[in-house]
Design an enzyme around this catalytic site. Structure first.
Site, PDB file in Angstrom:
ATOM      1  N   ARG A   1      48.608  17.912  58.451  1.00 38.29           N
ATOM      2  CA  ARG A   1      47.386  17.349  57.859  1.00 38.29           C
ATOM      3  C   ARG A   1      47.594  17.030  56.373  1.00 38.29           C
ATOM      4  O   ARG A   1      47.057  16.055  55.865  1.00 38.29           O
ATOM      5  CB  ARG A   1      46.231  18.347  57.969  1.00 38.29           C
TER       6      ARG A   1
ATOM      7  N   LYS B   1      29.305  10.750  56.986  1.00 37.88           N
ATOM      8  CA  LYS B   1      28.336  11.514  57.756  1.00 37.88           C
ATOM      9  C   LYS B   1      26.997  11.209  57.075  1.00 37.88           C
ATOM     10  O   LYS B   1      26.881  11.295  55.841  1.00 37.88           O
ATOM     11  CB  LYS B   1      28.671  13.012  57.692  1.00 37.88           C
TER      12      LYS B   1
ATOM     13  N   HIS C   1      33.761  17.942  68.834  1.00 42.39           N
ATOM     14  CA  HIS C   1      34.487  16.716  68.474  1.00 42.39           C
ATOM     15  C   HIS C   1      35.997  16.897  68.693  1.00 42.39           C
ATOM     16  O   HIS C   1      36.648  16.048  69.311  1.00 42.39           O
ATOM     17  CB  HIS C   1      34.170  16.388  67.004  1.00 42.39           C
TER      18      HIS C   1
ATOM     19  N   GLN D   1      45.828  11.011  64.999  1.00 45.30           N
ATOM     20  CA  GLN D   1      44.821  10.677  64.000  1.00 45.30           C
ATOM     21  C   GLN D   1      45.146  11.320  62.669  1.00 45.30           C
ATOM     22  O   GLN D   1      45.772  12.357  62.597  1.00 45.30           O
ATOM     23  CB  GLN D   1      43.435  11.106  64.481  1.00 45.30           C
TER      24      GLN D   1
ATOM     25  N   TYR E   1      39.597   2.702  59.534  1.00 48.90           N
ATOM     26  CA  TYR E   1      38.200   2.433  59.170  1.00 48.90           C
ATOM     27  C   TYR E   1      37.651   3.592  58.356  1.00 48.90           C
ATOM     28  O   TYR E   1      38.049   4.739  58.547  1.00 48.90           O
ATOM     29  CB  TYR E   1      37.315   2.167  60.388  1.00 48.90           C
ATOM     30  N   PRO E   2      36.751   3.291  57.451  1.00 48.43           N
ATOM     31  CA  PRO E   2      36.130   4.352  56.681  1.00 48.43           C
ATOM     32  C   PRO E   2      34.864   4.849  57.367  1.00 48.43           C
ATOM     33  O   PRO E   2      34.273   4.113  58.158  1.00 48.43           O
ATOM     34  CB  PRO E   2      35.789   3.659  55.363  1.00 48.43           C
ATOM     35  N   MET E   3      34.482   6.070  57.100  1.00 45.20           N
ATOM     36  CA  MET E   3      33.231   6.574  57.681  1.00 45.20           C
ATOM     37  C   MET E   3      32.516   7.575  56.786  1.00 45.20           C
ATOM     38  O   MET E   3      33.110   8.167  55.887  1.00 45.20           O
ATOM     39  CB  MET E   3      33.476   7.183  59.062  1.00 45.20           C
TER      40      MET E   3
HETATM   41  O1  76R Z   1      42.446  18.662  62.500  1.00 49.60           O
HETATM   42  C1  76R Z   1      42.258  19.005  63.683  1.00 49.60           C
HETATM   43  O2  76R Z   1      42.874  18.521  64.653  1.00 49.60           O
HETATM   44  C2  76R Z   1      41.220  20.063  63.935  1.00 49.60           C
HETATM   45  C3  76R Z   1      40.034  19.576  64.629  1.00 49.60           C
HETATM   46  C4  76R Z   1      39.439  18.344  63.954  1.00 49.60           C
HETATM   47  C5  76R Z   1      38.757  18.264  62.748  1.00 49.60           C
HETATM   48  C6  76R Z   1      38.436  19.374  61.770  1.00 49.60           C
HETATM   49  C7  76R Z   1      39.492  16.995  64.484  1.00 49.60           C
HETATM   50  C8  76R Z   1      40.114  16.654  65.675  1.00 49.60           C
HETATM   51  N1  76R Z   1      38.825  16.149  63.626  1.00 49.60           N
HETATM   52  C9  76R Z   1      38.379  16.886  62.549  1.00 49.60           C
HETATM   53  C10 76R Z   1      37.706  16.416  61.438  1.00 49.60           C
HETATM   54 MN1  76R Z   1      38.472  14.185  63.922  1.00 49.60          MN
HETATM   55  N2  76R Z   1      38.226  12.207  64.151  1.00 49.60           N
HETATM   56  C11 76R Z   1      37.326  11.436  63.465  1.00 49.60           C
HETATM   57  C12 76R Z   1      37.277  10.155  64.091  1.00 49.60           C
HETATM   58  O3  76R Z   1      35.265   7.284  65.453  1.00 49.60           O
HETATM   59  C13 76R Z   1      34.628   8.350  65.344  1.00 49.60           C
HETATM   60  O4  76R Z   1      33.645   8.636  66.065  1.00 49.60           O
HETATM   61  C14 76R Z   1      35.021   9.339  64.274  1.00 49.60           C
HETATM   62  C15 76R Z   1      36.358   9.042  63.684  1.00 49.60           C
HETATM   63  C16 76R Z   1      38.180  10.158  65.142  1.00 49.60           C
HETATM   64  C17 76R Z   1      38.487   9.035  66.089  1.00 49.60           C
HETATM   65  C18 76R Z   1      38.771  11.469  65.172  1.00 49.60           C
HETATM   66  C19 76R Z   1      39.722  11.863  66.096  1.00 49.60           C
HETATM   67  N3  76R Z   1      37.358  14.118  62.213  1.00 49.60           N
HETATM   68  C20 76R Z   1      37.240  15.133  61.309  1.00 49.60           C
HETATM   69  C21 76R Z   1      36.487  14.649  60.178  1.00 49.60           C
HETATM   70  C22 76R Z   1      36.223  15.406  58.881  1.00 49.60           C
HETATM   71  C23 76R Z   1      34.926  16.136  58.911  1.00 49.60           C
HETATM   72  C24 76R Z   1      34.835  17.087  57.730  1.00 49.60           C
HETATM   73  O5  76R Z   1      35.836  17.665  57.305  1.00 49.60           O
HETATM   74  O6  76R Z   1      33.680  17.253  57.276  1.00 49.60           O
HETATM   75  C25 76R Z   1      36.149  13.339  60.444  1.00 49.60           C
HETATM   76  C26 76R Z   1      35.394  12.394  59.569  1.00 49.60           C
HETATM   77  C27 76R Z   1      36.700  13.028  61.729  1.00 49.60           C
HETATM   78  C28 76R Z   1      36.580  11.806  62.363  1.00 49.60           C
HETATM   79  N4  76R Z   1      39.652  14.264  65.591  1.00 49.60           N
HETATM   80  C29 76R Z   1      40.280  15.384  66.138  1.00 49.60           C
HETATM   81  C30 76R Z   1      40.098  13.175  66.302  1.00 49.60           C
HETATM   82  C31 76R Z   1      41.025  13.605  67.319  1.00 49.60           C
HETATM   83  C32 76R Z   1      41.759  12.665  68.278  1.00 49.60           C
HETATM   84  C33 76R Z   1      41.118  14.981  67.212  1.00 49.60           C
HETATM   85  C34 76R Z   1      41.958  15.911  68.069  1.00 49.60           C
HETATM   86  C35 76R Z   1      43.265  16.065  67.364  1.00 49.60           C
HETATM   87  C36 76R Z   1      44.162  17.014  68.047  1.00 49.60           C
HETATM   88  O7  76R Z   1      44.022  18.213  67.772  1.00 49.60           O
HETATM   89  O8  76R Z   1      45.009  16.537  68.816  1.00 49.60           O
END
Ligand code: 76R
Length: 263
Positions: free
Chosen positions: A145, A163, A186, A199, A159-161
C-alpha cells in the site's frame, strides 16, 4: 514524508498543430528526449513510472509517477515541458496524491475482534490459524500500500472519488465503528476480484480536489467494468461515494506509446 510515496497521475493531449510545426529532426530529437525522461533506468528516475495510452478525447497519453520526493516527480513533468515535445504534449488533467495505509485496515487485534463478531470463537482452531495468517500477511500488504509494485496487467483506469457530506448521508458524521463495518463489507466484495483486478487507493485530502484517487489495473477491460459496477452496490459506495472523471488507458512502453500516438 515519514512513510509512503508521493503519486502523480498526469494526462497529456497531443497538439497536432504543434507537432506539424516541428521539422523531422526536431521531432526525432523530442522523441529521443522523451524516451530518456521516461526511462525507468536513467539516473534521477522516479521509483515508479508507468506510461499508458488513453481512450477517448480527454487525453492521449497517461503517465503515473511515484517517488518519496515530490520534486523528483515534478522534475519529470518540467522536463517533459522543457523538451522538444514540450509544446506538443499539453497537460489536460492531473491528480496529486500520496500512498497511505487506510485507517480501516484492521490491526491484528481488530481482526481478532472481527473474527469473534463473525462467529469464530477464540477456542476454535481456525481462529488461531486465521489470526496468525493475517499477522503474517499484514506487513507485506502494508508495504504494497505504501510502496506499490505495479502489477503486470495491461489495462488501467483512474478516477477520483469522495465520501459525501450530505445531510442525509454524511460519511464524516458516522462513528468509526459504522464506517469500519462498511469498509469491511467493501473489502470483502473487492477480494472477489483478486487475480483479475489490482487496486491502489491513494489519499488526496489537502492535495487535490477530491479525497482519494482510485487506480485499478486489470487483466482485461471487462473486469474494470465489472468491479466498478459491483462495488457501487457496496453500502460504502452506494450511499456515500461520489466520483470524478474516469480515464481508461492501455499500458505500454514509452516508445510504443509514441508510435501509437504517431509522434
Ligand atoms: O487495503 C485493503 O485491501 C484493505 C481493505 C480495503 C480498504 C481499507 C479495501 C479493499 N479498500 C479500502 C479502502 Mn477499496 N476500493 C475503492 C474503489 O468504485 C467504487 O465504488 C470505489 C472505488 C474500488 C474499486 C476499490 C477496490 N477503498 C478504500 C478507500 C479509502 C477509504 C478510507 O480510507 O477512508 C477508498 C476510497 C476505496 C475505494 N478495495 C479493496 C477495492 C478492492 C478490489 C479491494 C480488495 C483488495 C484486496 O484485498 O484484494
Amino acid at each position: 514524508m515519514a512513510e509512503g510515496w508521493h503519486c502523480l497521475h498526469i494526462y497529456y493531449r497531443v497538439i497536432q498543430q504543434e507537432l506539424l510545426r516541428l521539422s523531422p529532426e526536431e521531432r526525432d530529437r523530442g522523441r529521443r528526449e522523451l524516451l530518456e525522461i521516461l526511462s525507468p533506468e536513467r539516473a534521477g528516475a522516479t521509483q515508479r513510472t508507468q506510461v499508458s495510452v488513453v481512450s477517448g478525447h480527454r487525453a492521449d497519453l497517461g503517465i503515473l509517477l511515484m517517488d518519496p520526493d515530490p520534486l523528483k516527480i515534478d522534475a519529470v513533468t518540467q522536463q517533459v515541458r522543457a523538451s522538444g515535445l514540450g509544446t506538443v504534449l499539453r497537460p489536460v488533467y492531473s491528480f496529486v496524491s500520496i500512498t497511505e495505509v487506510s485507517e480501516y485496515v484492521p490491526s491484528p487485534e481488530q481482526y481478532a475482534e472481527r473474527l469473534q463478531r463473525e462467529g469464530t470463537a477464540p477456542e476454535d482452531p481456525s481462529f488461531a490459524a486465521k489470526l496468525s495468517a493475517y499477522r503474517q500477511r499484514l506487513p507485506a500488504m502494508n508495504q504494497q500500500r505504501l510502496y506499490p509494485d505495479l502489477p503486470p496487467f495491461p489495462v488501467m483506469t483512474f478516477y477520483p472519488m469522495n465520501k459525501v457530506r450530505h445531510p442525509l448521508a454524511n460519511w464524516y458524521t458516522e462513528p468509526f465503528s459504522a464506517r469500519s463495518d462498511l469498509m469491511a463489507e467493501h473489502a470483502t466484495s473487492g477480494i472477489r476480484f483478486a487475480g483479475r483486478v489490482s487496486q491502489l487507493i491513494t489519499a488526496s485530502t489537502g492535495f487535490d480536489d477530491w479525497e482519494w484517487g482510485v487506480t485499478l489495473w486489470s487483466r482485461a477491460p471487462e473486469h474494470i467494468k465489472e468491479i466498478v459496477y459491483q462495488m457501487r452496490f457496496d453500502r460504502a459506495s452506494a450511499k456515500y461515494a461520489e466520483f470524478g472523471p474516469f480515464y481508461v488507458s492501455y499500458i505500454m512502453s514509452a516508445g510504443e506509446a509514441l508510435d501509437h500516438l504517431r509522434i
